[in-house]
Design a protein around this motif. Structure first.
Motif, PDB file in Angstrom:
ATOM      1  N   PHE A   1      -1.145  -5.405  -3.701  1.00 42.32           N
ATOM      2  CA  PHE A   1      -2.380  -5.560  -2.937  1.00 42.32           C
ATOM      3  C   PHE A   1      -3.348  -4.414  -3.247  1.00 42.32           C
ATOM      4  O   PHE A   1      -3.248  -3.316  -2.691  1.00 42.32           O
ATOM      5  CB  PHE A   1      -2.063  -5.611  -1.445  1.00 42.32           C
ATOM      6  N   LEU A   2      -4.285  -4.687  -4.170  1.00 40.23           N
ATOM      7  CA  LEU A   2      -5.297  -3.708  -4.564  1.00 40.23           C
ATOM      8  C   LEU A   2      -6.715  -4.192  -4.273  1.00 40.23           C
ATOM      9  O   LEU A   2      -7.647  -3.382  -4.282  1.00 40.23           O
ATOM     10  CB  LEU A   2      -5.175  -3.402  -6.063  1.00 40.23           C
ATOM     11  N   PHE A   3      -6.870  -5.486  -3.997  1.00 38.90           N
ATOM     12  CA  PHE A   3      -8.198  -6.063  -3.801  1.00 38.90           C
ATOM     13  C   PHE A   3      -8.561  -6.117  -2.327  1.00 38.90           C
ATOM     14  O   PHE A   3      -7.857  -5.603  -1.468  1.00 38.90           O
ATOM     15  CB  PHE A   3      -8.246  -7.473  -4.408  1.00 38.90           C
ATOM     16  N   ASN A   4      -9.692  -6.783  -2.050  1.00 41.28           N
ATOM     17  CA  ASN A   4     -10.121  -7.031  -0.671  1.00 41.28           C
ATOM     18  C   ASN A   4     -10.280  -5.733   0.115  1.00 41.28           C
ATOM     19  O   ASN A   4      -9.733  -5.558   1.211  1.00 41.28           O
ATOM     20  CB  ASN A   4      -9.138  -7.980   0.025  1.00 41.28           C
ATOM     21  N   ASP A   5     -11.045  -4.788  -0.481  1.00 39.19           N
ATOM     22  CA  ASP A   5     -11.360  -3.508   0.143  1.00 39.19           C
ATOM     23  C   ASP A   5     -10.148  -2.599   0.311  1.00 39.19           C
ATOM     24  O   ASP A   5     -10.138  -1.726   1.187  1.00 39.19           O
ATOM     25  CB  ASP A   5     -12.043  -3.702   1.510  1.00 39.19           C
ATOM     26  N   VAL A   6      -9.117  -2.810  -0.522  1.00 40.98           N
ATOM     27  CA  VAL A   6      -8.025  -1.835  -0.560  1.00 40.98           C
ATOM     28  C   VAL A   6      -8.420  -0.757  -1.573  1.00 40.98           C
ATOM     29  O   VAL A   6      -8.922   0.299  -1.196  1.00 40.98           O
ATOM     30  CB  VAL A   6      -6.686  -2.494  -0.917  1.00 40.98           C
ATOM     31  N   LEU A   7      -8.227  -1.043  -2.861  1.00 39.74           N
ATOM     32  CA  LEU A   7      -8.737  -0.133  -3.891  1.00 39.74           C
ATOM     33  C   LEU A   7     -10.034  -0.668  -4.477  1.00 39.74           C
ATOM     34  O   LEU A   7     -10.946   0.078  -4.800  1.00 39.74           O
ATOM     35  CB  LEU A   7      -7.697   0.051  -4.997  1.00 39.74           C
TER      36      LEU A   7
END
Length: 263
Positions: free
Chosen positions: A214-220
């Motif tokens: 999980f890197l997308f959706n305002d994570v990274l």
């Protein structure tokens, strides 16, 4: 005819995702069995984007003469192909020196994308717990970015992180929390070990375990998307497929195993 903006972004994002993410060790991470990795290995992938052959990726791995703390070398080569190459040629080379624990020591990225030519160096100082990033525009002979960020005592670049994941015996249902940094932002990224699946690739069919990172959706990254990695469900833990699902106007990028060489 120039390549559409969203198409250029997809190609560039693939490069960024493969080459610039750093994964620092957390105390909660299980120890890996580095001896499970082969002394030398070369893995080739085909890159599919919008149902066309968009490029080729090769991962190279080998043990190194132990000096200055270095135990392994890893490399990645990314080249565009077919129609994509005619519209927007990409030819990039990346190399990283790793310690016996797969901690990054130093890396070098040479980027050739259309008229864009860049050199990016990162030095990882375990004693100071700092990573020094320098990016240069080779066409203008100018430094375009410099920064220094805090790192953990043992920090993986993304290739070291991928090989580290291969040293683990994960099982469906596990959830890992891994600190991740791209040099601009640091986050706690979740890795879910999801399901066993049979995957068909140009190299054959494989029994695998699917992992979602999980890197997308305002994570990274601010963009919406999902990232999956399929590793074989055996002692090799071979990465046979990597898939990035992005919004419809960009599309899905899939890397599939084409050939494996080891010794």
């Amino acid at each position: 005819m120039p390549l559409p903006l969203e198409s250029r972004w997809a190609i560039r994002f693939l490069l960024i995702l493969l080459l610039t993410v750093a994964v620092p060790h957390a105390n909660t991470q299980p120890p890996g069995n580095v001896s499970a990795l082969p002394p030398k290995e070369s893995i080739s992938y085909t890159v599919e984007w919008r149902f066309i052959h968009a490029g080729n990726v090769r991962l190279n791995w080998q043990q190194a003469a132990r000096q200055s703390g270095m135990a392994f070398n890893a490399g990645l080569e990314l080249e565009s192909a077919g129609l994509v190459s005619r519209l927007y040629k990409v030819d990039n080379r990346y190399n990283v020196a790793l310690s016996d624990q797969l901690c990054a020591i130093r890396s070098l990225l040479l980027t050739n994308e259309g008229s864009r030519q860049r050199e990016t160096k990162v030095d990882y100082d375990r004693n100071r717990r700092k990573a020094t990033y320098v990016e240069r525009d080779l066409r203008r002979n100018a430094t375009v970015a410099m920064r220094e960020v805090d790192i953990a005592p043992c920090t993986h670049d993304v290739l070291g992180g991928l090989y580290y994941l291969r040293t683990l015996r994960t099982t469906p249902g596990q959830v890992l929390q891994i600190p991740v940094s791209d040099g601009k932002k640091s986050v706690q990224a979740r890795v879910e070990v999801q399901e066993r699946e049979q995957i068909a690739t140009p190299a054959g069919k494989f029994q695998t375990i699917r992992h979602e990172v999980f890197l997308f959706n305002d994570v990274l990254y601010h963009r919406k998307g999902r990232l999956f990695v399929w590793l074989t469900d055996d002692a090799r833990r071979l990465p046979v497929q990597i898939r990035i699902r992005l919004p419809l106007y960009i599309g899905t990028i899939t890397l599939q195993l084409n050939k494996e060489e080891k010794s």
